[in-house]
Design an enzyme around this catalytic site. Structure first.
Site, PDB file in Angstrom:
ATOM      1  N   HIS A 165      -0.314  35.626  36.452  1.00 25.49           N
ATOM      2  CA  HIS A 165      -0.488  36.775  35.554  1.00 25.49           C
ATOM      3  C   HIS A 165       0.722  36.914  34.635  1.00 25.49           C
ATOM      4  CE1 HIS A 165      -3.888  37.911  38.071  1.00 25.49           C
ATOM      5  NE2 HIS A 165      -4.176  38.880  37.212  1.00 25.49           N
ATOM      6  N   HIS A 214       3.485  39.450  44.605  1.00 26.53           N
ATOM      7  CA  HIS A 214       4.533  38.479  44.287  1.00 26.53           C
ATOM      8  C   HIS A 214       5.916  39.014  44.613  1.00 26.53           C
ATOM      9  CE1 HIS A 214       2.180  35.486  42.074  1.00 26.53           C
ATOM     10  NE2 HIS A 214       1.458  36.497  41.633  1.00 26.53           N
TER      11      HIS A 214
HETATM   12  C1  LIG Z   1     -12.678  28.681  32.991  1.00 26.04           C
HETATM   13  C2  LIG Z   1     -11.825  28.791  34.184  1.00 26.04           C
HETATM   14  C3  LIG Z   1     -11.382  27.546  34.816  1.00 26.04           C
HETATM   15  C4  LIG Z   1     -11.445  29.997  34.599  1.00 26.04           C
HETATM   16  C5  LIG Z   1     -10.652  30.228  35.795  1.00 26.04           C
HETATM   17  C6  LIG Z   1      -9.949  31.523  35.690  1.00 26.04           C
HETATM   18  C7  LIG Z   1      -9.282  31.874  36.978  1.00 26.04           C
HETATM   19  C8  LIG Z   1     -10.099  31.997  38.198  1.00 26.04           C
HETATM   20  C9  LIG Z   1      -7.984  32.079  36.983  1.00 26.04           C
HETATM   21  C10 LIG Z   1      -7.208  32.494  38.184  1.00 26.04           C
HETATM   22  C11 LIG Z   1      -6.488  33.741  37.870  1.00 26.04           C
HETATM   23  C12 LIG Z   1      -5.636  34.199  39.027  1.00 26.04           C
HETATM   24  C13 LIG Z   1      -6.257  34.955  40.118  1.00 26.04           C
HETATM   25  C14 LIG Z   1      -4.342  33.907  39.022  1.00 26.04           C
HETATM   26  C15 LIG Z   1      -3.406  34.323  40.080  1.00 26.04           C
HETATM   27  O1  LIG Z   1      -2.434  35.096  39.458  1.00 26.04           O
HETATM   28  P1  LIG Z   1      -1.095  35.448  40.221  1.00 26.04           P
HETATM   29  O2  LIG Z   1      -0.329  36.307  39.270  1.00 26.04           O
HETATM   30  O3  LIG Z   1      -1.449  36.159  41.452  1.00 26.04           O
HETATM   31  O4  LIG Z   1      -0.412  34.143  40.467  1.00 26.04           O
END
Ligand SMILES: CC(C)=CCC/C(C)=C/CC/C(C)=C/COP(=O)(O)O
Length: 294
Positions: A217, A259
């Site tokens: 994020h 985090h």
């Molecule tokens: C089109 C495509 C591959 C979309 C995937 C989008 C997706 C599921 C991204 C993950 C986002 C996410 C939960 C990231 C984790 O964020 P942190 O800040 O917890 O590392």
């Protein structure tokens, strides 16, 4: 401090002098010779002291024991001095200093990081001190999630009717996909577990998202905000809002207990670097004509 070279000498050989050796009559070197040998390499004693402070393979009690044993016998002390001073330190010993020093610095930083992150995780649970703000923080989380950003960008690309607009939006899409790939790679390499206070109730995650370094994020918020500030014509209040949004999204990661502080700080930095990468590889009708033929 005269005992330090002896301690280090013992530590270097990872053994204690057997009592039988200490009891044997030793050949006493001339004090002049010993002093000369000690001063022949002015770095030796300083380096030994530093090494002894940094050696973490031997416990303090071991060092104390060594000190008592060696200082018990002046014969042994002289022997030890002369043998240690005559040793030529190999280059690899100098190399060992930095990892130890770096190790101590890193461990201290991690301890502060864990402590601060736990203190700042005020929305980690409903029962936490700011637990009532948790639903709002989760909305902030969704505002920085990859799915709404990628879906929204594809929609804008589809609706865009100017080639300049399509160029910018296509590059934003490229940036968002690059972000997911790079963050996934770093998370997979570092494999740092999320803080213990985190509840794994996040919306739509990949398997690498069980890891916390860096915060996806935070990378996205930093990269997207920089992208918008540089490529969209925005009024000043909106520019301020964009900056605030990036900061709040990043801060919310620690407040939600998702985090540690260092995950977010590194993520923010990485997001900025990713933006520079996107600028460097900017997709334009000149560089990639096939992408713009529709
Ligand atoms: C089109 C495509 C591959 C979309 C995937 C989008 C997706 C599921 C991204 C993950 C986002 C996410 C939960 C990231 C984790 O964020 P942190 O800040 O917890 O590392």
């Amino acid at each position: 401090m005269t005992w330090l070279p002896e301690v280090v000498s013992c530590l270097r050989h990872r053994c204690f002098t057997p009592r039988s050796t200490a009891a044997q009559p030793a050949k006493m070197p001339s004090p002049r010779v010993t002093r000369a040998a000690n001063t022949s390499n002015p770095n030796v004693s300083g380096r030994f002291e530093f090494m002894s402070l940094l050696t973490n393979k031997t416990s303090v009690s071991d060092q104390t024991l060594t000190r008592h044993r060696t200082s018990d016998s002046p014969v042994h002390r002289k022997d030890s001095n002369s043998s240690s001073s005559q040793q030529q330190l190999p280059e690899e010993d100098c190399m060992k200093l930095n990892p130890s020093f770096l190790g101590i610095a890193l461990k201290s930083l991690l301890a502060v990081d864990l402590w601060l992150s736990k203190k700042m995780g005020v929305c980690a649970r409903e029962g936490s001190s700011w637990g009532s703000a948790r639903p709002m923080m989760k909305l902030v989380e969704i505002s920085g999630h990859g799915i709404p950003w990628i879906a929204g960008t594809i929609y804008c690309l589809y609706r865009s009717d100017s080639s300049a607009g399509r160029e910018v939006i296509l590059n934003l899409l490229f940036a968002l996909l690059l972000d997911i790939i790079l963050v996934g790679i770093v998370k997979g390499i570092v494999k740092r577990r999320r803080p213990t206070q985190n509840r794994m109730d996040m919306f739509a995650t990949f398997s690498v998202d069980k890891y916390s370094f860096p915060s996806g994020h935070a990378t996205r918020a930093a990269m997207v905000s920089r992208f918008m500030l540089n490529h969209l014509v925005l009024a000043v209040p909106v520019r301020i809002l964009v900056m605030l949004w990036a900061i709040v999204v990043s801060l919310s990661r620690v407040m939600l207990g998702r985090h540690n502080v260092t995950d977010v700080l590194f993520g923010f930095f990485m997001g900025h670097m990713q933006y520079s990468l996107v600028e460097y590889f900017w997709l334009s009708p000149n560089t990639l004509p096939a992408l713009f033929k529709y």
